[in-house]
Design a protein around this motif. Structure first.
Motif, PDB file in Angstrom:
ATOM      1  N   LEU A  24       0.843  -1.193   0.000  1.00  0.00           N
ATOM      2  CA  LEU A  24       0.000   0.000   0.000  1.00  0.00           C
ATOM      3  C   LEU A  24       0.873   1.235   0.000  1.00  0.00           C
ATOM      4  CD1 LEU A  24      -2.506  -1.038   2.794  1.00  0.00           C
ATOM      5  CD2 LEU A  24      -2.903  -1.103   0.338  1.00  0.00           C
ATOM      6  N   THR A  25       0.399   2.288  -0.617  1.00  0.00           N
ATOM      7  CA  THR A  25       1.112   3.563  -0.598  1.00  0.00           C
ATOM      8  C   THR A  25       0.225   4.600   0.082  1.00  0.00           C
ATOM      9  OG1 THR A  25       2.254   3.001  -2.646  1.00  0.00           O
ATOM     10  CG2 THR A  25       2.250   5.324  -2.000  1.00  0.00           C
ATOM     11  N   LEU A  26       0.761   5.210   1.121  1.00  0.00           N
ATOM     12  CA  LEU A  26       0.072   6.280   1.834  1.00  0.00           C
ATOM     13  C   LEU A  26       0.955   7.511   1.750  1.00  0.00           C
ATOM     14  CD1 LEU A  26      -1.104   4.330   5.001  1.00  0.00           C
ATOM     15  CD2 LEU A  26      -2.456   4.940   3.013  1.00  0.00           C
ATOM     16  N   GLY A  27       0.563   8.447   0.921  1.00  0.00           N
ATOM     17  CA  GLY A  27       1.417   9.611   0.699  1.00  0.00           C
ATOM     18  C   GLY A  27       2.727   9.147   0.084  1.00  0.00           C
ATOM     19  N   LYS A  28       3.832   9.434   0.755  1.00  0.00           N
ATOM     20  CA  LYS A  28       5.148   9.016   0.274  1.00  0.00           C
ATOM     21  C   LYS A  28       5.632   7.733   0.940  1.00  0.00           C
ATOM     22  CE  LYS A  28       6.593  13.699  -0.833  1.00  0.00           C
ATOM     23  NZ  LYS A  28       7.587  14.740  -0.641  1.00  0.00           N
ATOM     24  N   THR A  29       4.797   7.153   1.792  1.00  0.00           N
ATOM     25  CA  THR A  29       5.185   5.962   2.533  1.00  0.00           C
ATOM     26  C   THR A  29       4.595   4.708   1.894  1.00  0.00           C
ATOM     27  OG1 THR A  29       5.205   7.244   4.582  1.00  0.00           O
ATOM     28  CG2 THR A  29       5.137   4.853   4.799  1.00  0.00           C
ATOM     29  N   GLU A  30       5.443   3.709   1.682  1.00  0.00           N
ATOM     30  CA  GLU A  30       4.972   2.434   1.157  1.00  0.00           C
ATOM     31  C   GLU A  30       4.934   1.423   2.303  1.00  0.00           C
ATOM     32  OE1 GLU A  30       5.641  -0.154  -2.762  1.00  0.00           O
ATOM     33  OE2 GLU A  30       7.437  -0.004  -1.532  1.00  0.00           O
ATOM     34  N   ILE A  31       3.799   0.779   2.466  1.00  0.00           N
ATOM     35  CA  ILE A  31       3.624  -0.251   3.493  1.00  0.00           C
ATOM     36  C   ILE A  31       3.810  -1.589   2.793  1.00  0.00           C
ATOM     37  CG2 ILE A  31       2.095  -1.226   5.236  1.00  0.00           C
ATOM     38  CD1 ILE A  31       2.772   1.775   5.697  1.00  0.00           C
ATOM     39  N   THR A  32       4.860  -2.326   3.173  1.00  0.00           N
ATOM     40  CA  THR A  32       5.169  -3.596   2.513  1.00  0.00           C
ATOM     41  C   THR A  32       4.919  -4.805   3.412  1.00  0.00           C
ATOM     42  OG1 THR A  32       7.476  -3.459   3.226  1.00  0.00           O
ATOM     43  CG2 THR A  32       6.926  -2.530   1.042  1.00  0.00           C
ATOM     44  N   GLU A  33       4.647  -4.566   4.705  1.00  0.00           N
ATOM     45  CA  GLU A  33       4.448  -5.671   5.628  1.00  0.00           C
ATOM     46  C   GLU A  33       3.628  -5.230   6.834  1.00  0.00           C
ATOM     47  OE1 GLU A  33       8.498  -6.645   6.578  1.00  0.00           O
ATOM     48  OE2 GLU A  33       8.610  -5.159   8.170  1.00  0.00           O
ATOM     49  N   LEU A  34       3.028  -6.214   7.495  1.00  0.00           N
ATOM     50  CA  LEU A  34       2.353  -6.000   8.772  1.00  0.00           C
ATOM     51  C   LEU A  34       3.100  -6.827   9.801  1.00  0.00           C
ATOM     52  CD1 LEU A  34      -1.438  -6.372   7.893  1.00  0.00           C
ATOM     53  CD2 LEU A  34      -0.158  -4.256   8.222  1.00  0.00           C
ATOM     54  N   LYS A  35       3.379  -6.248  10.950  1.00  0.00           N
ATOM     55  CA  LYS A  35       4.062  -6.969  12.022  1.00  0.00           C
ATOM     56  C   LYS A  35       3.052  -7.244  13.131  1.00  0.00           C
ATOM     57  CE  LYS A  35       8.608  -5.225  11.024  1.00  0.00           C
ATOM     58  NZ  LYS A  35       9.819  -4.595  11.508  1.00  0.00           N
TER      59      LYS A  35
END
Length: 89
Positions: free
Chosen positions: A10-21
């Motif tokens: 997922l991309t939120l603004g300039k941040t890419e979320i590649t994993e859930l911990k």
């Protein structure tokens, strides 16, 4: 700590979320997720609680990643239930 690598980041603004911990354990507070109405709302709330992630992010997960996160969360909850049953025997 368990990590779920997202197949569809997922991309939120300039941040890419590649994993859930996910934490290594579930708490009573996590079980409050089941006070929500509807099975998908319960699952979203539980995944968010166990992974320390906002529900709004969980709602944006690709369905494949959502199902994988659901599986991890369910395994954690079932492990707690299994421990309880063993201690009662």
């Amino acid at each position: 700590m368990k990590t779920l690598k997202l197949k569809h980041p997922l991309t939120l603004g300039k941040t890419e979320i590649t994993e859930l911990k996910f934490r290594d354990y579930a708490t009573a507070e996590d079980m409050l997720a089941f006070d929500e109405r509807g099975p998908n709302r319960q699952t979203i709330a539980l995944i968010a609680s166990l992974s320390g992630t906002d529900e709004s992010l969980i709602k944006k997960l690709h369905v494949a990643d959502y199902r994988a996160a659901d599986t991890m969360a369910s395994e954690m909850i079932h492990a707690v239930a299994d421990e309880k049953n063993e201690s009662e025997s």
